[in-house]
Design a protein around this motif. Structure first.
Motif, mmCIF file in Angstrom:
data_model
loop_
_atom_site.group_PDB
_atom_site.id
_atom_site.type_symbol
_atom_site.label_atom_id
_atom_site.label_comp_id
_atom_site.label_asym_id
_atom_site.label_seq_id
_atom_site.Cartn_x
_atom_site.Cartn_y
_atom_site.Cartn_z
ATOM 1 N N ASP A 187 -58.848 88.989 -8.257
ATOM 2 C CA ASP A 187 -58.943 89.767 -9.500
ATOM 3 C C ASP A 187 -59.925 89.171 -10.496
ATOM 4 O OD1 ASP A 187 -57.102 91.541 -8.520
ATOM 5 O OD2 ASP A 187 -55.383 90.605 -9.520
ATOM 6 N N GLY A 188 -60.427 87.960 -10.229
ATOM 7 C CA GLY A 188 -61.440 87.366 -11.100
ATOM 8 C C GLY A 188 -60.933 86.337 -12.090
ATOM 9 N N ALA A 189 -59.724 85.808 -11.895
ATOM 10 C CA ALA A 189 -59.195 84.798 -12.815
ATOM 11 C C ALA A 189 -60.020 83.518 -12.724
ATOM 12 C CB ALA A 189 -57.729 84.510 -12.498
ATOM 13 N N SER A 190 -60.093 82.797 -13.843
ATOM 14 C CA SER A 190 -60.876 81.568 -13.934
ATOM 15 C C SER A 190 -60.301 80.473 -13.044
ATOM 16 C CB SER A 190 -60.889 81.083 -15.394
ATOM 17 O OG SER A 190 -61.183 79.713 -15.484
ATOM 18 N N ALA A 191 -61.168 79.792 -12.302
ATOM 19 C CA ALA A 191 -60.726 78.700 -11.436
ATOM 20 C C ALA A 191 -60.118 77.564 -12.253
ATOM 21 C CB ALA A 191 -61.899 78.186 -10.602
ATOM 22 N N GLY A 192 -60.692 77.317 -13.433
ATOM 23 C CA GLY A 192 -60.162 76.249 -14.285
ATOM 24 C C GLY A 192 -58.750 76.540 -14.751
ATOM 25 N N VAL A 193 -58.512 77.785 -15.153
ATOM 26 C CA VAL A 193 -57.169 78.178 -15.593
ATOM 27 C C VAL A 193 -56.193 78.109 -14.418
ATOM 28 C CG1 VAL A 193 -55.766 80.120 -16.404
ATOM 29 C CG2 VAL A 193 -57.929 79.586 -17.532
ATOM 30 N N LEU A 194 -56.629 78.563 -13.255
ATOM 31 C CA LEU A 194 -55.754 78.521 -12.086
ATOM 32 C C LEU A 194 -55.426 77.091 -11.688
ATOM 33 C CD1 LEU A 194 -57.209 81.381 -9.853
ATOM 34 C CD2 LEU A 194 -55.259 81.446 -11.418
ATOM 35 N N ASP A 195 -56.374 76.181 -11.850
ATOM 36 C CA ASP A 195 -56.097 74.776 -11.562
ATOM 37 C C ASP A 195 -55.045 74.227 -12.527
ATOM 38 O OD1 ASP A 195 -57.892 74.725 -9.470
ATOM 39 O OD2 ASP A 195 -59.519 73.841 -10.647
ATOM 40 N N ASP A 196 -55.129 74.638 -13.801
ATOM 41 C CA ASP A 196 -54.133 74.204 -14.792
ATOM 42 C C ASP A 196 -52.738 74.695 -14.410
ATOM 43 O OD1 ASP A 196 -56.098 72.986 -16.264
ATOM 44 O OD2 ASP A 196 -56.245 74.569 -17.781
ATOM 45 N N ILE A 197 -52.664 75.960 -14.006
ATOM 46 C CA ILE A 197 -51.367 76.516 -13.621
ATOM 47 C C ILE A 197 -50.856 75.818 -12.368
ATOM 48 C CG2 ILE A 197 -50.145 78.586 -12.887
ATOM 49 C CD1 ILE A 197 -52.158 80.225 -14.514
ATOM 50 N N ALA A 198 -51.741 75.564 -11.413
ATOM 51 C CA ALA A 198 -51.340 74.912 -10.161
ATOM 52 C C ALA A 198 -50.742 73.542 -10.428
ATOM 53 C CB ALA A 198 -52.540 74.790 -9.224
ATOM 54 N N GLU A 199 -51.367 72.785 -11.303
ATOM 55 C CA GLU A 199 -50.855 71.451 -11.639
ATOM 56 C C GLU A 199 -49.469 71.544 -12.278
ATOM 57 O OE1 GLU A 199 -52.120 67.504 -14.285
ATOM 58 O OE2 GLU A 199 -53.483 69.220 -14.120
ATOM 59 N N LEU A 200 -49.284 72.566 -13.115
ATOM 60 C CA LEU A 200 -48.012 72.741 -13.809
ATOM 61 C C LEU A 200 -46.892 73.106 -12.841
ATOM 62 C CD1 LEU A 200 -47.134 72.787 -16.867
ATOM 63 C CD2 LEU A 200 -47.300 75.264 -16.712
ATOM 64 N N GLY A 255 -56.322 78.236 -21.296
ATOM 65 C CA GLY A 255 -55.331 77.448 -20.578
ATOM 66 C C GLY A 255 -53.926 77.973 -20.785
ATOM 67 N N VAL A 256 -52.948 77.234 -20.303
ATOM 68 C CA VAL A 256 -51.552 77.658 -20.336
ATOM 69 C C VAL A 256 -51.009 77.648 -21.764
ATOM 70 C CG1 VAL A 256 -49.205 77.096 -19.590
ATOM 71 C CG2 VAL A 256 -51.109 76.879 -17.980
ATOM 72 N N VAL A 257 -50.333 78.739 -22.123
ATOM 73 C CA VAL A 257 -49.743 78.879 -23.454
ATOM 74 C C VAL A 257 -48.208 78.919 -23.372
ATOM 75 C CG1 VAL A 257 -49.692 80.261 -25.572
ATOM 76 C CG2 VAL A 257 -51.779 80.179 -24.190
ATOM 77 N N VAL A 258 -47.670 79.591 -22.360
ATOM 78 C CA VAL A 258 -46.215 79.730 -22.213
ATOM 79 C C VAL A 258 -45.806 79.287 -20.819
ATOM 80 C CG1 VAL A 258 -44.318 81.394 -22.012
ATOM 81 C CG2 VAL A 258 -45.929 81.574 -23.917
ATOM 82 N N ASP A 259 -44.749 78.480 -20.757
ATOM 83 C CA ASP A 259 -44.148 78.074 -19.486
ATOM 84 C C ASP A 259 -42.640 78.166 -19.676
ATOM 85 O OD1 ASP A 259 -43.492 76.994 -17.041
ATOM 86 O OD2 ASP A 259 -44.003 74.928 -17.575
ATOM 87 N N ARG A 260 -42.000 79.088 -18.966
ATOM 88 C CA ARG A 260 -40.608 79.430 -19.269
ATOM 89 C C ARG A 260 -39.797 79.603 -17.987
ATOM 90 N NH1 ARG A 260 -37.480 79.906 -24.130
ATOM 91 N NH2 ARG A 260 -35.895 81.496 -23.831
ATOM 92 N N VAL A 261 -38.589 79.059 -17.985
ATOM 93 C CA VAL A 261 -37.659 79.265 -16.879
ATOM 94 C C VAL A 261 -36.935 80.589 -17.064
ATOM 95 C CG1 VAL A 261 -35.468 78.461 -15.892
ATOM 96 C CG2 VAL A 261 -37.308 76.834 -16.322
ATOM 97 N N LEU A 262 -36.758 81.341 -15.978
ATOM 98 C CA LEU A 262 -36.007 82.581 -15.975
ATOM 99 C C LEU A 262 -34.725 82.384 -15.185
ATOM 100 C CD1 LEU A 262 -38.985 85.002 -15.182
ATOM 101 C CD2 LEU A 262 -38.096 84.341 -17.436
ATOM 102 N N SER A 263 -33.643 82.953 -15.658
ATOM 103 C CA SER A 263 -32.347 82.720 -15.023
ATOM 104 C C SER A 263 -32.274 83.292 -13.617
ATOM 105 C CB SER A 263 -31.223 83.304 -15.878
ATOM 106 O OG SER A 263 -31.394 84.696 -16.046
ATOM 107 N N GLU A 264 -33.079 84.318 -13.325
ATOM 108 C CA GLU A 264 -33.114 84.924 -12.000
ATOM 109 C C GLU A 264 -34.548 84.899 -11.465
ATOM 110 O OE1 GLU A 264 -30.571 85.936 -10.261
ATOM 111 O OE2 GLU A 264 -29.065 85.664 -11.833
ATOM 112 N N PRO A 265 -34.729 84.576 -10.182
ATOM 113 C CA PRO A 265 -36.082 84.624 -9.618
ATOM 114 C C PRO A 265 -36.530 86.059 -9.416
ATOM 115 C CG PRO A 265 -34.498 84.128 -7.891
ATOM 116 C CD PRO A 265 -33.721 84.151 -9.188
ATOM 117 N N PRO A 266 -37.834 86.323 -9.463
ATOM 118 C CA PRO A 266 -38.305 87.678 -9.134
ATOM 119 C C PRO A 266 -38.053 87.962 -7.660
ATOM 120 C CG PRO A 266 -40.160 86.158 -9.303
ATOM 121 C CD PRO A 266 -38.944 85.397 -9.751
ATOM 122 N N ALA A 267 -37.925 89.233 -7.316
ATOM 123 C CA ALA A 267 -37.722 89.607 -5.913
ATOM 124 C C ALA A 267 -38.875 89.097 -5.059
ATOM 125 C CB ALA A 267 -37.590 91.116 -5.788
ATOM 126 N N GLN A 268 -40.069 89.078 -5.643
ATOM 127 C CA GLN A 268 -41.242 88.537 -4.963
ATOM 128 C C GLN A 268 -42.154 87.934 -6.018
ATOM 129 O OE1 GLN A 268 -43.302 91.351 -2.506
ATOM 130 N NE2 GLN A 268 -44.901 89.934 -1.902
#
Length: 398
Positions: free
Chosen positions: A48-61, A82-95
């Motif tokens: 989809d064209g997301a930035s490699a730098g941003v994806l690396d930040d998310i991957a590390e997190l 870069g990453v702004v929100v990192d949040r736990v959800l009580s239920e995992p997504p179906a996928q």
């Protein structure tokens, strides 16, 4: 439901990358399975064209476990920097999946976070207590739940059964119980004041539970719920205890939702203090009147899911068309946005909450309504059909 955790996204530079992951890690291959889920999501974002730098930040997190046990999800939102929100959800997504675009995909996170209850579990005995915080949406990567041990400091806690002098031993033991309970209560009151949990669950020795309950202050007492079956020792029946905890959390969620929906119904009955239908809700949102946005539970899949709105640079600049947006003075920076995102954005911009309504709980036109902070003579009214959406209101109540 409080949306404050999403406020850091306001005013951030686009594009946005929103990732919903199944963050569950159980079994021998847990880390490898988690890595596979992220790799699949990353490939879709790269296409989809997301930035490699941003994806690396998310991957590390996301390579670091959340510290939450059992099935759960995780939402990560990054802007252009870069990453702004990192949040736990009580239920995992179906996928696990991700969205890359000009705005963050907020409503799925809000829907999942609606199930989250921040609570403190207090396991007491006659010597002290263990205080364990639930994640409550917070990522804890230090190796598990945050637990604090309170030692009452008075160790003469055993009674003897008979004998004249033993009465003094019994008195000393009871005095130690009371002092230890007071020490636990003092720490508990302080933590409740500092961190404002939704709920305090207390379990353990029956006598110690009673003494702590009597010793805490009123703000803590109002949050206390007894949950039998837990404690500080080993050999507990964890399955039945965890089921009781789940029941207590479900009761809080229902109470939280019912309180808002009761206000909505009462205001509708009075003919003021609440509105429904998309046009009227937009009007009160851009006037900053909304205390709580109310959405039908199917908002993700029907009705508003297919609608778009026009927004300006500021969150409260929202309209159904570019022409309508220009009529309120927005001459630059206008863009078309998914209705779900625009509505949550406007709610965030005035510190409003959001509540989801099940079928049959309240009357919603277009699957949307709002409880108001204030109203005046120009506020859309449910009592007299004078507003633009009134004919729809009379025909189509969800």
């Amino acid at each position: 439901m409080d949306l404050h955790w999403l406020k850091p996204l306001l005013g951030r530079p686009s594009p946005f990358t929103t990732v919903y992951l199944d963050a569950t890690r159980t079994g021998a291959n847990a880390d490898a399975e988690a890595a596979d889920r992220w790799r699949a999501v990353r490939r879709s974002l790269e296409r989809d064209g997301a930035s490699a730098g941003v994806l690396d930040d998310i991957a590390e997190l996301v390579s670091v476990p959340t510290g939450v046990r059992g099935p759960h999800g995780r939402v990560v939102v990054a802007d252009a920097e870069g990453v702004v929100v990192d949040r736990v959800l009580s239920e995992p997504p179906a996928q696990s999946y991700a969205v890359f675009g000009p705005a963050p995909a907020l409503l799925p996170a809000v829907r999942a976070a609606d199930e989250t209850v921040t609570y403190l579990l207090v396991a007491v005995d006659r010597n002290g207590a263990d205080l364990t915080w639930a994640a409550g949406g917070t990522v804890r990567t230090e190796g598990g739940p945050e637990t604090e041990t309170v030692d009452g400091g008075h160790d003469d806690v055993h009674k003897t059964r008979e004998g004249g002098l033993d009465r003094r031993s019994q008195t000393r033991a009871e005095d130690s119980w009371g002092r230890n309970a007071e020490a636990v209560a003092a720490v508990l009151d302080k933590r409740v004041a500092e961190r404002s949990p939704d709920l305090v669950l207390i379990t353990g020795d029956v006598r110690a539970v009673s003494l702590v309950r009597d010793a805490v202050g009123q703000p803590t007492r109002e949050l206390l719920v007894d949950v039998p079956g837990g404690g500080r020792g080993e050999g507990l029946k964890k399955g039945s205890f965890e089921a009781r905890v789940a029941e207590a959390l479900a009761a809080v969620r229902k109470q939280r939702s019912d309180a808002v929906l009761d206000r909505f119904r009462e205001a509708q009955g009075r003919g003021g203090g609440a509105v429904t239908a998309l046009d009227d809700v937009i009007e009160v949102l851009r006037r900053g009147q909304v205390a709580e946005l109310v959405l039908h539970v199917d908002a993700l899949t029907s009705g508003l899911a297919d609608r778009t709105l026009w927004v300006g640079p500021e969150p409260l600049q929202v309209a159904t068309s570019a022409t309508d947006l220009a009529s309120i003075g927005v001459t630059g920076g206008a863009e078309e946005m998914d209705a779900n995102v625009a509505l949550v954005r406007a709610a965030l911009g005035q510190d409003a909450g959001l509540t989801f309504a099940e079928d049959g709980t309240v009357d919603l036109v277009d699957g949307i309504g709002a409880v108001l902070r204030w109203s005046d003579d120009s506020t859309p009214s449910e009592a007299v059909p004078t507003q633009s959406a009134d004919q729809a209101r009379l025909r189509s109540v969800v």
